[in-house]
Design a protein around this motif. Structure first.
Motif, PDB file in Angstrom:
ATOM      1  N   ILE A 187       4.353  12.155   6.212  1.00  0.00           N
ATOM      2  CA  ILE A 187       3.655  12.780   5.078  1.00  0.00           C
ATOM      3  C   ILE A 187       3.175  14.183   5.460  1.00  0.00           C
ATOM      4  O   ILE A 187       3.315  15.147   4.689  1.00  0.00           O
ATOM      5  CB  ILE A 187       2.470  11.906   4.627  1.00  0.00           C
ATOM      6  CG1 ILE A 187       2.960  10.559   4.080  1.00  0.00           C
ATOM      7  CG2 ILE A 187       1.629  12.636   3.589  1.00  0.00           C
ATOM      8  CD1 ILE A 187       3.783  10.656   2.834  1.00  0.00           C
ATOM      9  N   ILE A 201       4.410   6.943   9.412  1.00  0.00           N
ATOM     10  CA  ILE A 201       4.448   7.328   8.002  1.00  0.00           C
ATOM     11  C   ILE A 201       3.500   8.504   7.765  1.00  0.00           C
ATOM     12  O   ILE A 201       3.817   9.442   7.029  1.00  0.00           O
ATOM     13  CB  ILE A 201       4.095   6.146   7.091  1.00  0.00           C
ATOM     14  CG1 ILE A 201       5.076   4.981   7.315  1.00  0.00           C
ATOM     15  CG2 ILE A 201       4.095   6.573   5.638  1.00  0.00           C
ATOM     16  CD1 ILE A 201       6.507   5.293   6.948  1.00  0.00           C
ATOM     17  N   ALA A 202       2.311   8.446   8.400  1.00  0.00           N
ATOM     18  CA  ALA A 202       1.355   9.542   8.272  1.00  0.00           C
ATOM     19  C   ALA A 202       1.963  10.839   8.790  1.00  0.00           C
ATOM     20  O   ALA A 202       1.815  11.906   8.170  1.00  0.00           O
ATOM     21  CB  ALA A 202       0.070   9.215   9.031  1.00  0.00           C
ATOM     22  N   SER A 255      -4.691   3.848   5.775  1.00  0.00           N
ATOM     23  CA  SER A 255      -3.793   3.748   4.632  1.00  0.00           C
ATOM     24  C   SER A 255      -2.325   3.775   5.027  1.00  0.00           C
ATOM     25  O   SER A 255      -1.481   3.213   4.328  1.00  0.00           O
ATOM     26  CB  SER A 255      -4.056   4.905   3.652  1.00  0.00           C
ATOM     27  OG  SER A 255      -5.363   4.865   3.142  1.00  0.00           O
ATOM     28  N   LEU A 256      -2.026   4.424   6.158  1.00  0.00           N
ATOM     29  CA  LEU A 256      -0.627   4.635   6.518  1.00  0.00           C
ATOM     30  C   LEU A 256      -0.396   4.356   7.999  1.00  0.00           C
ATOM     31  O   LEU A 256      -1.244   4.672   8.846  1.00  0.00           O
ATOM     32  CB  LEU A 256      -0.210   6.082   6.221  1.00  0.00           C
ATOM     33  CG  LEU A 256      -0.303   6.559   4.775  1.00  0.00           C
ATOM     34  CD1 LEU A 256      -0.110   8.075   4.723  1.00  0.00           C
ATOM     35  CD2 LEU A 256       0.736   5.865   3.914  1.00  0.00           C
ATOM     36  N   HIS A 257       0.748   3.788   8.324  1.00  0.00           N
ATOM     37  CA  HIS A 257       1.181   3.662   9.713  1.00  0.00           C
ATOM     38  C   HIS A 257       1.305   5.073  10.299  1.00  0.00           C
ATOM     39  O   HIS A 257       1.673   6.018   9.589  1.00  0.00           O
ATOM     40  CB  HIS A 257       2.529   2.938   9.752  1.00  0.00           C
ATOM     41  CG  HIS A 257       3.021   2.659  11.135  1.00  0.00           C
ATOM     42  ND1 HIS A 257       3.670   3.608  11.906  1.00  0.00           N
ATOM     43  CD2 HIS A 257       2.963   1.530  11.894  1.00  0.00           C
ATOM     44  CE1 HIS A 257       3.987   3.081  13.071  1.00  0.00           C
ATOM     45  NE2 HIS A 257       3.573   1.823  13.093  1.00  0.00           N
ATOM     46  N   LYS A 259       0.834  -1.205   0.000  1.00  0.00           N
ATOM     47  CA  LYS A 259       0.000   0.000   0.000  1.00  0.00           C
ATOM     48  C   LYS A 259       0.865   1.250   0.000  1.00  0.00           C
ATOM     49  O   LYS A 259       0.611   2.198  -0.740  1.00  0.00           O
ATOM     50  CB  LYS A 259      -0.934  -0.011   1.217  1.00  0.00           C
ATOM     51  CG  LYS A 259      -1.870   1.181   1.288  1.00  0.00           C
ATOM     52  CD  LYS A 259      -2.835   1.070   2.454  1.00  0.00           C
ATOM     53  CE  LYS A 259      -3.935   0.061   2.169  1.00  0.00           C
ATOM     54  NZ  LYS A 259      -4.983   0.077   3.225  1.00  0.00           N
ATOM     55  N   LEU A 260       1.905   1.248   0.829  1.00  0.00           N
ATOM     56  CA  LEU A 260       2.817   2.388   0.862  1.00  0.00           C
ATOM     57  C   LEU A 260       3.523   2.541  -0.475  1.00  0.00           C
ATOM     58  O   LEU A 260       3.689   3.664  -0.981  1.00  0.00           O
ATOM     59  CB  LEU A 260       3.840   2.203   1.982  1.00  0.00           C
ATOM     60  CG  LEU A 260       4.894   3.305   2.130  1.00  0.00           C
ATOM     61  CD1 LEU A 260       4.230   4.639   2.456  1.00  0.00           C
ATOM     62  CD2 LEU A 260       5.915   2.934   3.198  1.00  0.00           C
ATOM     63  N   GLU A 288      -5.188   6.777   8.907  1.00  0.00           N
ATOM     64  CA  GLU A 288      -4.525   5.655   9.570  1.00  0.00           C
ATOM     65  C   GLU A 288      -4.852   4.315   8.920  1.00  0.00           C
ATOM     66  O   GLU A 288      -4.132   3.334   9.120  1.00  0.00           O
ATOM     67  CB  GLU A 288      -4.878   5.605  11.063  1.00  0.00           C
ATOM     68  CG  GLU A 288      -6.333   5.295  11.376  1.00  0.00           C
ATOM     69  CD  GLU A 288      -7.189   6.551  11.463  1.00  0.00           C
ATOM     70  OE1 GLU A 288      -8.270   6.473  12.064  1.00  0.00           O
ATOM     71  OE2 GLU A 288      -6.778   7.595  10.919  1.00  0.00           O
TER      72      GLU A 288
END
Length: 425
Positions: free
Chosen positions: A329, A325-326, A320-322, A294-295, A318
């Motif tokens: 971004i 990682i969020a 879509s992303l850890h 996904k990442l 959350e």
């Protein structure tokens, strides 16, 4: 960039709600989190929306998605077709059957516009577009009738190109005119702004970019993310493969799109992990975790958003992303040395670790909640009293319920009903 978005009578939103990305105070606190498109008005690059389940967080994004469809798609709708974007507040006799109203202020080519559209299940009742030449708006066009396309009024700011476009009652004028080569270039620019630069990612959506590997620098960015994100990946690469025998593309696909699909299917991604003896071991994509894949798909997408200066709305970031990682971004969008094209990121979330004074300003955090009889309300924590400082621990206070926006449970009633089920089992 989006300045603000006003919603009235849509899903859980009954009364008029204004979601503002305008930054008007405290330029010393996280000044890099603010963009100045015209050198005057400060606009937020990122904004978080918190709230309990069913509080209406997602409905703000769905409202923007509905507006985008009215602008982009309604011009091709057939006479008499229902406007699916019409989803009024259903818990009041005053609103059920009444029009929905959207209004948005935004910048295109450093010009500030205001667009308003009012509609019900079958008709667009009112529509207008204004240009801010000064502090007061100058009208470009105004539509006061669902069907009278000859009665559309034009202001002095409508310059160049064709003016009158025939429309059905469910077609927006902006959709008809903006998608026509006969219209002035500024209208086509506005239409394409909604089409290309307002991007929406709901929880059931998946985004991927075709042919991103051939764009300059994208592969390096993805490798940087994967190798530095503690995934155990040293690098990735593409290897050639034979096209699937059953690959069949629709005849109506443009040749350019077909070419991109063929490139995608003629190669596969491989990931390299370092072994305990120092060698790089090749792993096929199917051996990587879902989170990694996904990442891998999202990083080029984020790079594209930043490159275009688009406005991206993500529901439940959350999912879509850890969280780490969020946070990365969000920091990249807030970084003035990275986000040089005025991209925006608006996201809903339950992750209180992202509600940090080290990342966001007070005016970058909204809370959604429902008030009995008035539907969903959106409250920026900037509006709280002076006890909430820029240095206050936002997440701690939110988790303690001091800011609202968290679910309330009647534990005794829930536990008693569960005890009864267990007793009878």
């Amino acid at each position: 960039m989006i300045v603000d978005f006003t919603i009235e009578n849509f899903r859980s939103i009954k009364d008029e709600q204004v979601f503002s990305l305008y930054a008007d105070r405290k330029p010393k606190h996280h000044p890099g989190n603010i963009s100045y498109v015209d050198g005057k008005i400060g606009l937020l690059k990122t904004t978080a929306i918190y709230g309990a389940n069913a509080s209406g967080k997602t409905n703000l994004i769905l409202a923007l998605d509905a507006l985008k469809k009215l602008v982009i798609e309604s011009g091709s709708w057939k006479d008499g077709e229902e406007i699916e974007a019409y989803e009024p507040y259903r818990l009041s006799k005053d609103t059920f059957g009444s029009p929905t109203n959207f209004e948005i202020e935004f910048y295109v080519n450093k010009n500030r516009y205001r667009y308003q559209i009012k509609f019900d299940a079958f008709d667009i009742i009112y529509e207008s577009l204004d240009l801010y030449k000064t502090t007061k708006p100058s009208n470009i066009f105004t539509r006061n009738s669902p069907t009278d396309w000859k009665g559309v009024k034009f202001g002095d700011s409508y310059k160049g190109g064709k003016r009158q476009f025939a429309f059905f009652s469910n077609n927006s004028y902006l959709s008809k005119a903006g998608n026509s080569p006969d219209s002035p270039s500024f209208l086509r620019d506005i239409y394409n702004y909604f089409r290309k630069n307002i991007l929406i990612m709901l929880t059931d959506h998946s985004f991927s970019m075709l042919d991103w590997a051939n764009k300059s620098g994208y592969k390096k960015v993805v490798n940087s993310f994967l190798s530095k994100a503690d995934l155990g990946i040293s690098k990735f690469d593409f290897v050639k493969q034979e096209l699937p025998e059953n690959l069949s593309l629709p005849e109506h696909f443009p040749e350019e799109v077909k070419g991109k699909f063929i490139k995608e299917f003629s190669r596969r991604e491989v990931f390299y992990h370092k072994s305990d003896f120092g060698d790089l071991v090749e792993f096929d994509k199917g051996l990587e975790s879902k989170g990694t894949i996904k990442l891998f798909r999202l990083v080029p997408f984020f790079a594209m958003v930043l490159s275009k200066g688009a406005s991206l709305f993500i529901d439940e970031i959350e999912s879509s992303l850890h969280p780490h990682i969020a946070e990365l971004i969000i920091k990249l969008f807030n970084d003035p040395t990275v986000n040089v094209n005025n991209a925006q990121l608006v996201f809903t979330t339950h992750d209180i670790s992202l509600m940090s004074q080290d990342i966001l300003r007070k005016d970058q955090v909204y809370l959604s909640g429902k008030n009995h009889g008035s539907g969903t309300e959106y409250l920026c924590i900037e509006q709280f009293d002076n006890s909430l400082k820029d240095s206050s621990p936002f997440s701690k206070w939110y988790n303690e319920g001091r800011l609202g926006g968290i679910p309330e449970f009647n534990y005794k009633e829930i536990s008693d009903s569960l005890k009864e089920v267990i007793r009878r089992a």
